[in-house]
Write an enzyme that holds these catalytic residues in place. Structure first.
Site, PDB file in Angstrom:
ATOM      1  N   HIS A  59       0.811  -1.225   0.000  1.00 52.17           N
ATOM      2  CA  HIS A  59       0.000   0.000   0.000  1.00 52.17           C
ATOM      3  C   HIS A  59       0.836   1.262   0.000  1.00 52.17           C
ATOM      4  O   HIS A  59       0.315   2.348   0.265  1.00 52.17           O
ATOM      5  CB  HIS A  59      -0.943  -0.015   1.213  1.00 52.17           C
ATOM      6  CG  HIS A  59      -1.971  -1.099   1.100  1.00 52.17           C
ATOM      7  ND1 HIS A  59      -2.521  -1.723   2.199  1.00 52.17           N
ATOM      8  CD2 HIS A  59      -2.523  -1.704   0.027  1.00 52.17           C
ATOM      9  CE1 HIS A  59      -3.377  -2.655   1.793  1.00 52.17           C
ATOM     10  NE2 HIS A  59      -3.389  -2.660   0.483  1.00 52.17           N
ATOM     11  N   CYS A  78       3.561  13.240  -6.998  1.00 46.42           N
ATOM     12  CA  CYS A  78       2.910  14.380  -7.657  1.00 46.42           C
ATOM     13  C   CYS A  78       1.646  13.925  -8.390  1.00 46.42           C
ATOM     14  O   CYS A  78       1.668  12.962  -9.156  1.00 46.42           O
ATOM     15  CB  CYS A  78       3.886  15.030  -8.654  1.00 46.42           C
ATOM     16  SG  CYS A  78       3.139  16.424  -9.524  1.00 46.42           S
ATOM     17  N   CYS A  98       4.982  19.925  -6.052  1.00 45.51           N
ATOM     18  CA  CYS A  98       6.041  19.206  -6.767  1.00 45.51           C
ATOM     19  C   CYS A  98       7.156  20.188  -7.153  1.00 45.51           C
ATOM     20  O   CYS A  98       6.884  21.266  -7.704  1.00 45.51           O
ATOM     21  CB  CYS A  98       5.421  18.576  -8.027  1.00 45.51           C
ATOM     22  SG  CYS A  98       6.605  17.816  -9.134  1.00 45.51           S
ATOM     23  N   THR A 128      -3.295  -9.112  10.657  1.00 45.05           N
ATOM     24  CA  THR A 128      -4.247  -8.611   9.676  1.00 45.05           C
ATOM     25  C   THR A 128      -5.628  -9.212   9.902  1.00 45.05           C
ATOM     26  O   THR A 128      -5.772 -10.403  10.163  1.00 45.05           O
ATOM     27  CB  THR A 128      -3.794  -8.841   8.221  1.00 45.05           C
ATOM     28  OG1 THR A 128      -4.752  -8.244   7.331  1.00 45.05           O
ATOM     29  CG2 THR A 128      -3.634 -10.317   7.882  1.00 45.05           C
TER      30      THR A 128
HETATM   31  C1  BV8 Z   1      -8.665  -2.541  -5.249  1.00 45.85           C
HETATM   32  C2  BV8 Z   1      -3.459   2.393   2.730  1.00 45.85           C
HETATM   33  C3  BV8 Z   1      -9.316  -2.629  -7.538  1.00 45.85           C
HETATM   34  C4  BV8 Z   1      -4.216   3.502   3.302  1.00 45.85           C
HETATM   35  C5  BV8 Z   1      -5.047   0.622   2.671  1.00 45.85           C
HETATM   36  C6  BV8 Z   1     -16.525  -5.052  -0.917  1.00 45.85           C
HETATM   37  C7  BV8 Z   1     -16.106  -6.311  -0.487  1.00 45.85           C
HETATM   38  C8  BV8 Z   1     -14.776  -6.718  -0.607  1.00 45.85           C
HETATM   39  C9  BV8 Z   1     -13.819  -5.860  -1.153  1.00 45.85           C
HETATM   40  C10 BV8 Z   1     -14.238  -4.599  -1.557  1.00 45.85           C
HETATM   41  C11 BV8 Z   1     -15.568  -4.195  -1.436  1.00 45.85           C
HETATM   42  N1  BV8 Z   1     -15.659  -2.931  -1.896  1.00 45.85           N
HETATM   43  C12 BV8 Z   1     -14.431  -2.528  -2.308  1.00 45.85           C
HETATM   44  C13 BV8 Z   1     -13.563  -3.539  -2.129  1.00 45.85           C
HETATM   45  C14 BV8 Z   1     -12.120  -3.534  -2.440  1.00 45.85           C
HETATM   46  C15 BV8 Z   1     -11.392  -2.742  -1.372  1.00 45.85           C
HETATM   47  C16 BV8 Z   1     -11.581  -3.383  -0.017  1.00 45.85           C
HETATM   48  O1  BV8 Z   1     -11.031  -4.438   0.265  1.00 45.85           O
HETATM   49  N2  BV8 Z   1     -12.369  -2.716   0.823  1.00 45.85           N
HETATM   50  C17 BV8 Z   1     -12.633  -3.260   2.145  1.00 45.85           C
HETATM   51  C18 BV8 Z   1     -12.640  -2.115   3.163  1.00 45.85           C
HETATM   52  C19 BV8 Z   1     -13.953  -3.978   2.104  1.00 45.85           C
HETATM   53  N3  BV8 Z   1      -9.990  -2.830  -1.764  1.00 45.85           N
HETATM   54  C20 BV8 Z   1      -9.479  -1.856  -2.510  1.00 45.85           C
HETATM   55  O2  BV8 Z   1     -10.064  -0.845  -2.846  1.00 45.85           O
HETATM   56  C21 BV8 Z   1      -8.054  -2.099  -2.997  1.00 45.85           C
HETATM   57  N4  BV8 Z   1      -7.976  -1.831  -4.395  1.00 45.85           N
HETATM   58  O3  BV8 Z   1      -9.366  -3.469  -4.962  1.00 45.85           O
HETATM   59  O4  BV8 Z   1      -8.467  -2.083  -6.514  1.00 45.85           O
HETATM   60  C22 BV8 Z   1      -8.986  -1.861  -8.755  1.00 45.85           C
HETATM   61  C23 BV8 Z   1      -8.390  -2.533  -9.839  1.00 45.85           C
HETATM   62  C24 BV8 Z   1      -8.129  -1.819 -10.989  1.00 45.85           C
HETATM   63  C25 BV8 Z   1      -8.398  -0.448 -11.062  1.00 45.85           C
HETATM   64  C26 BV8 Z   1      -8.951   0.216  -9.968  1.00 45.85           C
HETATM   65  C27 BV8 Z   1      -9.250  -0.490  -8.805  1.00 45.85           C
HETATM   66  C28 BV8 Z   1      -7.108  -1.133  -2.345  1.00 45.85           C
HETATM   67  C29 BV8 Z   1      -7.195  -1.286  -0.861  1.00 45.85           C
HETATM   68  C30 BV8 Z   1      -6.040  -0.503  -0.251  1.00 45.85           C
HETATM   69  C31 BV8 Z   1      -6.577   0.400   0.809  1.00 45.85           C
HETATM   70  N5  BV8 Z   1      -5.446   1.024   1.498  1.00 45.85           N
HETATM   71  N6  BV8 Z   1      -4.020   1.174   3.264  1.00 45.85           N
HETATM   72  C32 BV8 Z   1      -3.551   3.973   4.559  1.00 45.85           C
HETATM   73  O5  BV8 Z   1      -2.972   3.130   5.301  1.00 45.85           O
HETATM   74  O6  BV8 Z   1      -3.653   5.172   4.822  1.00 45.85           O
HETATM   75  S1  BV8 Z   1      -5.763  -0.699   3.417  1.00 45.85           S
HETATM   76  C33 BV8 Z   1      -5.657  -0.535   5.116  1.00 45.85           C
HETATM   77  O7  BV8 Z   1      -6.360  -1.671   5.641  1.00 45.85           O
HETATM   78  C34 BV8 Z   1      -4.274  -0.640   5.730  1.00 45.85           C
HETATM   79  O8  BV8 Z   1      -3.242  -0.858   4.807  1.00 45.85           O
HETATM   80  C35 BV8 Z   1      -4.407  -1.877   6.611  1.00 45.85           C
HETATM   81  O9  BV8 Z   1      -3.242  -2.545   6.802  1.00 45.85           O
HETATM   82  C36 BV8 Z   1      -5.336  -2.626   5.763  1.00 45.85           C
HETATM   83  C37 BV8 Z   1      -5.929  -3.902   6.186  1.00 45.85           C
HETATM   84  O10 BV8 Z   1      -6.317  -3.802   7.489  1.00 45.85           O
HETATM   85  P1  BV8 Z   1      -5.423  -4.600   8.553  1.00 45.85           P
HETATM   86  O11 BV8 Z   1      -3.982  -4.328   8.259  1.00 45.85           O
HETATM   87  O12 BV8 Z   1      -5.840  -6.020   8.569  1.00 45.85           O
HETATM   88  O13 BV8 Z   1      -5.778  -3.819   9.840  1.00 45.85           O
HETATM   89  P2  BV8 Z   1      -7.107  -3.961  10.703  1.00 45.85           P
HETATM   90  O14 BV8 Z   1      -7.150  -2.792  11.631  1.00 45.85           O
HETATM   91  O15 BV8 Z   1      -8.257  -4.265   9.793  1.00 45.85           O
HETATM   92  O16 BV8 Z   1      -6.855  -5.308  11.551  1.00 45.85           O
HETATM   93  C38 BV8 Z   1      -5.808  -5.343  12.483  1.00 45.85           C
HETATM   94  C39 BV8 Z   1      -5.745  -6.776  12.956  1.00 45.85           C
HETATM   95  O17 BV8 Z   1      -4.650  -6.889  13.855  1.00 45.85           O
HETATM   96  C40 BV8 Z   1      -6.991  -7.205  13.723  1.00 45.85           C
HETATM   97  O18 BV8 Z   1      -7.432  -8.458  13.215  1.00 45.85           O
HETATM   98  C41 BV8 Z   1      -6.503  -7.352  15.172  1.00 45.85           C
HETATM   99  O19 BV8 Z   1      -7.122  -8.439  15.839  1.00 45.85           O
HETATM  100  C42 BV8 Z   1      -5.049  -7.654  14.969  1.00 45.85           C
HETATM  101  N7  BV8 Z   1      -4.175  -7.250  16.069  1.00 45.85           N
HETATM  102  C43 BV8 Z   1      -4.354  -6.241  16.956  1.00 45.85           C
HETATM  103  N8  BV8 Z   1      -3.282  -6.206  17.796  1.00 45.85           N
HETATM  104  C44 BV8 Z   1      -2.430  -7.185  17.401  1.00 45.85           C
HETATM  105  C45 BV8 Z   1      -2.996  -7.854  16.304  1.00 45.85           C
HETATM  106  N9  BV8 Z   1      -2.387  -8.880  15.675  1.00 45.85           N
HETATM  107  C46 BV8 Z   1      -1.194  -9.274  16.149  1.00 45.85           C
HETATM  108  N10 BV8 Z   1      -0.578  -8.672  17.199  1.00 45.85           N
HETATM  109  C47 BV8 Z   1      -1.171  -7.644  17.848  1.00 45.85           C
HETATM  110  N11 BV8 Z   1      -0.552  -7.064  18.902  1.00 45.85           N
HETATM  111 ZN    ZN Z   2       5.032  17.124 -10.685  1.00 44.66          ZN
END
Ligand code: BV8
Ligand code: ZN
Length: 248
Positions: A122, A130, A153, A194
């Protein structure tokens, strides 16, 4: 940590025998470094959810608000330090012949911990790009005032945006393909920190399992990934991963 030592030992022996390992991490591995996860408590900022801010629409609508959010998060990331879970993943990379870390995290803690063979799926919160010419620029390693002027930029004066993949955006060329390819060849896949709620990354661990890898999930909570895993180590990665290494 109250995890059955037999599970730790089984994970350790699978890892010790592995020649090809893929590790997939999410926000949970940085939780013990003090970085809030996406979906845990405290996931709100100025009343907004991450999913509402990490989108091209939110940036188009109010770039200053999105930059404020990222500047706030970057300050937390800069003040944070890698935790024993990050360091254990560096040690796994040192021990196995073929290794790849695919992280969903943008906080930069894995490279700071010493991970080298890494795909930041990500992007990285310490880099901007830019919106006009696409040029990238590393951001200074010090916190910026939230209301500082929006960055422009140096080459074309276009508005810079965080170099991060937002919801609804495609991944950088080849990044997902490499991660899925390595998962498909791995002997062991370790998923850590995750929720498996974001696709396609969540599918990387499941694809590895389907291709025959031994899947270990490290997460205090039960998720779709832990349900598919050969071993679910239900504890914090900062304690569990070092324990697995110590037993292998
Ligand atoms: C794409 C950057 C296509 C931002 C991030 C409906 C259903 C299914 C999917 C979709 C849908 N509608 C849309 C989609 C696709 C969408 C998606 O998945 N949405 C989700 C919300 C439903 N995905 C996208 O849009 C992706 N792109 O599909 O593109 C496409 C193709 C061609 C042309 C155009 C488009 C892009 C997704 C990228 C989003 N960006 N990050 C930023 O960080 O500012 S994702 C964001 O969530 C973070 O990166 C994060 O890492 C990621 C996933 O979450 P987790 O890392 O798992 O974090 P979370 O808080 O959820 O969970 C933490 C876990 O840790 C928990 O389980 C907890 O129990 C555990 N934990 C807590 N403490 C600990 C621990 N584990 C171990 N040790 C501990 N101590
Ligand atoms: Zn530029």
């Amino acid at each position: 940590m109250s995890i059955d030592p037999a599970l730790i030992a089984a994970a350790a022996s699978a890892l010790a025998a592995a020649r090809r390992v893929l590790v997939l991490t999410g926000a949970g591995v940085s939780a013990e470094s003090g970085i809030p996860t996406f979906r845990g408590a405290g996931g709100l900022w100025e009343g907004f959810r991450a999913e509402d801010l990490a989108t091209p629409e939110a940036f188009r609508e109010d770039p200053a608000r999105v930059w404020r959010w990222y500047r706030w998060r970057r300050g937390i990331c800069l003040a944070a330090a890698p935790n024993p879970g990050h360091l254990a993943i560096v040690e796994i990379e040192r021990r196995v012949p073929a290794f790849l870390l695919a992280t969903q995290n943008v906080d930069g803690l894995h490279p700071r911990a010493g991970s080298r063979k890494i795909l930041e799926l990500h992007g990285n919160i310490h880099r901007a790009r830019c919106t006009l010419c696409g040029r990238k620029r590393d951001l200074p390693p010090e916190p910026e005032a939230p209301h500082a002027p929006l960055p422009a930029c140096a080459a074309c004066d276009g508005l810079l945006r965080p170099d991060i993949v937002w919801f609804g955006e495609a991944y950088a060329e080849g990044v997902l393909e490499t991660a899925f390819e390595e998962a498909g060849r791995a002997d062991v896949v370790v998923s850590a920190g995750t929720s498996g709620s974001v696709y396609p990354p969540a599918a990387i661990a499941l694809a590895g399992k389907r291709a025959g890898a031994f899947l270990i999930d490290v997460n205090p909570a039960a998720t779709e990934i832990s349900a598919a895993a050969d071993i679910h180590l239900a504890g914090p990665s900062g304690e569990v991963l070092p324990a697995v290494l110590a037993a292998s």
